[in-house]
Design a protein around this motif. Structure first.
Motif, mmCIF file in Angstrom:
data_model
loop_
_atom_site.group_PDB
_atom_site.id
_atom_site.type_symbol
_atom_site.label_atom_id
_atom_site.label_comp_id
_atom_site.label_asym_id
_atom_site.label_seq_id
_atom_site.Cartn_x
_atom_site.Cartn_y
_atom_site.Cartn_z
ATOM 1 N N ILE A 516 0.871 -1.046 0.187
ATOM 2 C CA ILE A 516 -0.038 -0.153 0.459
ATOM 3 C C ILE A 516 1.375 1.266 0.056
ATOM 4 C CG2 ILE A 516 -0.618 -0.165 2.261
ATOM 5 C CD1 ILE A 516 -3.567 0.292 1.606
ATOM 6 N N ASP A 517 0.743 2.327 -0.423
ATOM 7 C CA ASP A 517 1.365 4.490 -1.379
ATOM 8 C C ASP A 517 0.229 4.415 -0.056
ATOM 9 O OD1 ASP A 517 3.035 2.356 -2.213
ATOM 10 O OD2 ASP A 517 2.892 3.696 -3.962
ATOM 11 N N LEU A 518 1.286 5.063 0.698
ATOM 12 C CA LEU A 518 0.879 6.182 1.375
ATOM 13 C C LEU A 518 1.024 7.411 1.080
ATOM 14 C CD1 LEU A 518 1.333 5.033 5.002
ATOM 15 C CD2 LEU A 518 -0.441 4.607 3.663
ATOM 16 N N PRO A 519 0.521 8.670 0.477
ATOM 17 C CA PRO A 519 0.839 9.431 0.222
ATOM 18 C C PRO A 519 1.434 10.628 1.623
ATOM 19 C CG PRO A 519 -2.085 9.514 -0.342
ATOM 20 C CD PRO A 519 -0.967 8.289 0.322
ATOM 21 N N ARG A 520 1.670 11.425 1.983
ATOM 22 C CA ARG A 520 2.576 11.982 3.084
ATOM 23 C C ARG A 520 0.925 12.630 3.183
ATOM 24 N NH1 ARG A 520 3.337 17.838 2.153
ATOM 25 N NH2 ARG A 520 2.001 18.181 0.011
ATOM 26 N N LEU A 521 1.263 13.134 4.576
ATOM 27 C CA LEU A 521 0.023 13.389 5.457
ATOM 28 C C LEU A 521 -1.310 12.643 4.783
ATOM 29 C CD1 LEU A 521 0.564 17.007 4.470
ATOM 30 C CD2 LEU A 521 1.369 15.970 6.714
ATOM 31 N N SER A 522 -1.479 11.600 5.634
ATOM 32 C CA SER A 522 -2.454 10.523 5.030
ATOM 33 C C SER A 522 -2.478 8.989 6.271
ATOM 34 C CB SER A 522 -2.326 9.719 4.617
ATOM 35 O OG SER A 522 -1.158 9.155 4.096
ATOM 36 N N VAL A 523 -3.815 9.356 6.205
ATOM 37 C CA VAL A 523 -4.444 8.423 7.071
ATOM 38 C C VAL A 523 -5.469 7.006 6.698
ATOM 39 C CG1 VAL A 523 -5.993 7.307 9.065
ATOM 40 C CG2 VAL A 523 -4.496 9.220 9.114
ATOM 41 N N VAL A 524 -4.668 5.940 6.277
ATOM 42 C CA VAL A 524 -5.098 4.422 5.184
ATOM 43 C C VAL A 524 -5.685 3.688 6.525
ATOM 44 C CG1 VAL A 524 -4.713 2.951 3.536
ATOM 45 C CG2 VAL A 524 -4.127 5.074 3.500
ATOM 46 N N THR A 525 -7.344 2.644 6.245
ATOM 47 C CA THR A 525 -7.748 1.866 6.568
ATOM 48 C C THR A 525 -7.661 0.678 5.823
ATOM 49 O OG1 THR A 525 -7.782 3.196 8.931
ATOM 50 C CG2 THR A 525 -9.768 0.609 7.959
ATOM 51 N N ALA A 526 -7.157 -0.369 5.556
ATOM 52 C CA ALA A 526 -7.581 -1.420 4.931
ATOM 53 C C ALA A 526 -8.070 -2.375 5.258
ATOM 54 C CB ALA A 526 -5.684 -1.592 4.382
#
Ligand code: AHR
Length: 531
Positions: A516-526
């Motif tokens: 998974i790629d996380l752009p700067r300043l991000s919150v990701v729930t998979a």
């Protein structure tokens, strides 16, 4: 180096094969043209993580996502309560939009009426016919006249509307044990006593069944400026006069330390008798900032987010301290108030109410760091309550002033929504380079074959590519949601209420690995389904 396009990608949020994943980024990324060996070489911002899918920490109790609503600014009046005769759409006086948004999110527990307000509040002022309720000056929050139109019955009604468990904080600083005991009887005794009959006459024959009772708030400060020992002496008296009513044994929550103040905790604990140990011990921990919400510098943001590793350390140390007095772990640790303190703007406070703050992408990252650490320390925590739910500090909801018709979901609301899938699942151990980092943070939870992963990239200068090993397990399908903005000072506004809101985000599966790629300043729930 692999990188994903920001915003809407061609195959959003559903399972993609590694090939599809690589193809989807090909137009934007040179990496797709590179040989396979180079493609998979760790990039400079790569993070390799191991999720120990069979190593459980403890249950992520829904109460770790609790909320707090105080009589301050426009949190209650004009926020969640507009009154039955208001032109603002309402359900029995509760702001309709707020009720609907909160119901949708699900609020496990709601603490009320304070905060500092609690130790100056006398519950009898807030029951009976509204026109007969006394008017009092709110000494803590600006000296405005409180008309007491929102009292115990209205609070319980609100909890029922949104499906929250009520948590009442009693008055120790200027109240008496008898006053708290009577409040419990009013709420919980079924019928036949004067107080339970008064409740029935006020419209509620059925007892309220309130289980959580706070014994004062910040009694080291606005709740009486006591030492831990002085408060402990008072706590014992209050605890003796807090019996079960209607079969509800009150769960008594003692005032814990400011931040990680071990002196307070030791002073309090060492004066207690084993017969009167509290059920809960409530610490308060805020991330101070000192800059205006929408004008943080990068350094200012980094300094504020650096609070969260300290909060994690405080949870571990306060838990260990309590265990020293109570080896059976009968006393639950609670983070009773937590959140983000920015520099307040007096013009906004004047217009919208005391402690008004805007929520931005930075606030969202801060709150996400908090929720991630609560997952990681799930075995040590019973409940954590964000300060505060509406219009105060970094809330879930904001209205355009106490008389305004509009109500928006803040970036913080959306963070809670991204964490909702963790509720009631078992938190899992995760191996990262720095588990408590304020720059890159991970937590995981599992129930059966459902695996939930939350990643935070709080850096303003670097995207991160995550390779997450499931060690011996394979995921058969996955999807993800992202909250992201390129600007840490951006937030939702009444002109653009949904500017920052969760979007679907690509996730790739490759055998035992989640990519998974996380752009700067991000919150990701998979969310992944283990095969
Ligand atoms: O959340 C605002 C105030 O912060 C609360 O009233 C108090 O308990 C804390 O200091």
């Amino acid at each position: 180096m692999r990188s994903l396009p920001r915003g809407k990608a061609p195959m959003l949020g559903r399972f993609m094969s590694r090939r599809q994943f690589a193809q989807s980024t090909a137009a934007l990324s040179l990496s797709a043209l590179l040989p396979r060996a180079l493609f998979s070489a760790p990039a400079s911002n790569a993070q390799e993580i191991v999720i120990h899918t069979d190593n459980e920490i403890g249950t992520v109790r829904p109460e770790l996502h609790g909320q707090f609503a105080e009589h301050v600014g426009s949190c209650i009046y004009g926020g969640l309560w507009v009154g039955k005769n208001s032109p603002i759409p309402n359900i029995n006086g509760y702001r309709k939009a707020a009720v609907e948004y909160l119901r949708e999110l699900g609020i496990p527990v709601l603490r009320w009426p304070g905060g500092c307000f609690a130790d100056d509040y006398h519950w009898r002022d807030g029951i009976g016919p509204v026109e007969k309720r006394p008017k009092r000056v709110n000494m803590h929050w600006g000296g405005y006249v409180e008309d007491n139109s929102f009292g115990t019955d209205e609070f319980i009604g609100f909890c029922r509307e949104i499906g929250a468990e009520p948590y009442i904080c009693g008055n120790v600083g200027s109240g008496t044990p008898a006053e708290l005991r009577d409040w419990m009887e009013y709420c919980n005794f079924p019928s036949g006593s004067s107080l339970s009959d008064a409740r029935a006459a006020n419209g509620s024959p059925e007892p309220f069944k309130v289980r959580y009772w706070g014994v004062g708030n910040e009694n080291w400060g606005c709740g009486g400026a006591m030492t831990g020992r002085e408060y402990g002496d008072l706590y014992r008296r209050f605890a003796v006069f807090a019996p079960s009513f209607g079969g509800i044994k009150p769960f008594l929550i003692a005032c814990g330390p400011n931040r990680n103040d071990a002196v307070w905790s030791r002073d309090f604990m060492s004066g207690l008798s084993p017969r009167l140990l509290p059920d809960g011990f409530a610490m308060h921990y805020y991330a101070e900032g000192g800059m205006p919400s929408d004008a943080y510098s990068n350094e200012g943001m980094t300094a504020q987010l650096a609070t969260f590793p300290l909060l994690e350390q405080a949870v571990i140390q306060q838990r260990a301290l309590l265990d020293g007095y109570d080896s059976g772990r009968n006393i639950a640790l609670i983070v009773d108030e937590w959140g983000v303190h920015d520099r307040l703007a007096s013009a906004e406070e004047k217009e919208y109410g005391r402690l008004w703050q805007s929520c931005t992408m930075r606030s969202a990252l801060a709150v996400a760091l908090g929720l991630n650490l609560f997952n990681r320390q799930a075995d040590k925590l019973l409940m954590c309550n964000l300060a505060q739910m509406v219009n105060v500090r970094a809330p879930l909801l904001q209205t355009d002033g106490p008389k305004g018709q509009q109500c928006l979901r803040t970036t913080v609301y959306h963070v809670f929504a991204l964490f909702k899938p963790h509720r009631a699942k078992k938190a899992l151990r995760v191996e990262t380079q720095n588990p408590s980092s304020a720059e890159f943070s991970v937590s995981a939870s599992r129930a059966g074959s459902d695996l939930i992963l939350t990643f935070i990239n709080a850096r303003d200068g670097a995207d991160v590519q995550v390779e997450c090993s499931l060690r011996g397990e394979r995921a058969g399908a996955a999807s993800a949601q992202i909250l992201h903005s390129d600007d840490s000072n951006a937030g939702n506004s009444f002109d653009h209420p949904d500017q920052i809101s969760p979007q679907t985000h690509p996730v790739n599966l490759d055998g035992e690995t989640v990519l998974i790629d996380l752009p700067r300043l991000s919150v990701v729930t998979a969310s992944a389904q283990l095969a």
